[in-house]
Write a protein that holds these residues in place. Structure first.
Motif, PDB file in Angstrom:
ATOM      1  N   VAL A   1       0.631  -1.169  -0.046  1.00 13.13           N
ATOM      2  CA  VAL A   1       0.055   0.049  -0.036  1.00 13.13           C
ATOM      3  C   VAL A   1       0.923   1.182   0.116  1.00 13.13           C
ATOM      4  O   VAL A   1       0.697   2.113  -0.797  1.00 13.13           O
ATOM      5  N   GLU A   2       2.015   1.182   0.689  1.00 15.58           N
ATOM      6  CA  GLU A   2       2.794   2.448   0.897  1.00 15.58           C
ATOM      7  C   GLU A   2       3.556   2.711  -0.563  1.00 15.58           C
ATOM      8  O   GLU A   2       3.765   3.794  -0.917  1.00 15.58           O
ATOM      9  N   PHE A   3       3.726   1.658  -1.126  1.00 10.84           N
ATOM     10  CA  PHE A   3       4.494   1.793  -2.423  1.00 10.84           C
ATOM     11  C   PHE A   3       3.393   2.238  -3.580  1.00 10.84           C
ATOM     12  O   PHE A   3       3.938   3.108  -4.497  1.00 10.84           O
ATOM     13  N   ALA A   4       2.183   1.566  -3.439  1.00  8.36           N
ATOM     14  CA  ALA A   4       1.175   2.231  -4.491  1.00  8.36           C
ATOM     15  C   ALA A   4       0.471   3.423  -4.268  1.00  8.36           C
ATOM     16  O   ALA A   4       0.099   3.980  -5.125  1.00  8.36           O
ATOM     17  N   LEU A   5       0.487   3.832  -3.055  1.00  4.06           N
ATOM     18  CA  LEU A   5      -0.301   5.001  -2.633  1.00  4.06           C
ATOM     19  C   LEU A   5      -0.054   6.336  -3.618  1.00  4.06           C
ATOM     20  O   LEU A   5      -0.744   7.094  -4.052  1.00  4.06           O
ATOM     21  N   PRO A   6       1.584   6.541  -3.781  1.00  2.00           N
ATOM     22  CA  PRO A   6       1.612   7.789  -4.769  1.00  2.00           C
ATOM     23  C   PRO A   6       1.033   7.649  -6.082  1.00  2.00           C
ATOM     24  O   PRO A   6       0.833   8.931  -6.471  1.00  2.00           O
ATOM     25  N   PHE A   7       0.819   6.445  -6.582  1.00  2.00           N
ATOM     26  CA  PHE A   7       0.341   6.357  -7.935  1.00  2.00           C
ATOM     27  C   PHE A   7      -1.175   6.401  -7.688  1.00  2.00           C
ATOM     28  O   PHE A   7      -1.620   7.051  -8.853  1.00  2.00           O
ATOM     29  N   VAL A   8      -1.947   5.988  -7.011  1.00  2.00           N
ATOM     30  CA  VAL A   8      -3.266   6.083  -6.852  1.00  2.00           C
ATOM     31  C   VAL A   8      -3.886   7.367  -6.193  1.00  2.00           C
ATOM     32  O   VAL A   8      -4.733   8.181  -6.884  1.00  2.00           O
ATOM     33  N   ALA A   9      -3.147   7.858  -5.311  1.00  2.00           N
ATOM     34  CA  ALA A   9      -3.607   9.292  -4.552  1.00  2.00           C
ATOM     35  C   ALA A   9      -2.400  10.071  -4.215  1.00  2.00           C
ATOM     36  O   ALA A   9      -1.979   9.729  -3.015  1.00  2.00           O
TER      37      ALA A   9
END
Length: 69
Positions: free
Chosen positions: A29-37
């Motif tokens: 989640v920490e890795f994907a968060l900047p891409f999603v939001a």
């Protein structure tokens, strides 16, 4: 490397494994968060992953009951 005889049961029941999987999820989640939001602040999930990883290490050395359901 040799697997334990009851490894499928261990994977489902051991707290150390559960916490390690939770830690991996928090890291993802920490890795994907900047891409999603991108407007959302990050860092909380990384901190939580560190705490859960330490808990998994502690759970690994604590005796867990043999008679798990």
């Amino acid at each position: 490397m040799k697997l334990l005889d009851d490894w499928p049961r261990l994977v489902r029941r051991a707290w150390s494994v559960r916490l390690a999987i939770l830690s991996a999820g928090l890291s993802a989640v920490e890795f994907a968060l900047p891409f999603v939001a991108p407007e959302r602040p990050s860092g909380w999930f990384a901190g939580a992953a560190v705490v859960v990883s330490l808990a998994a290490a502690a759970a690994r050395i604590v005796a867990q009951p043999r008679s798990l359901p």
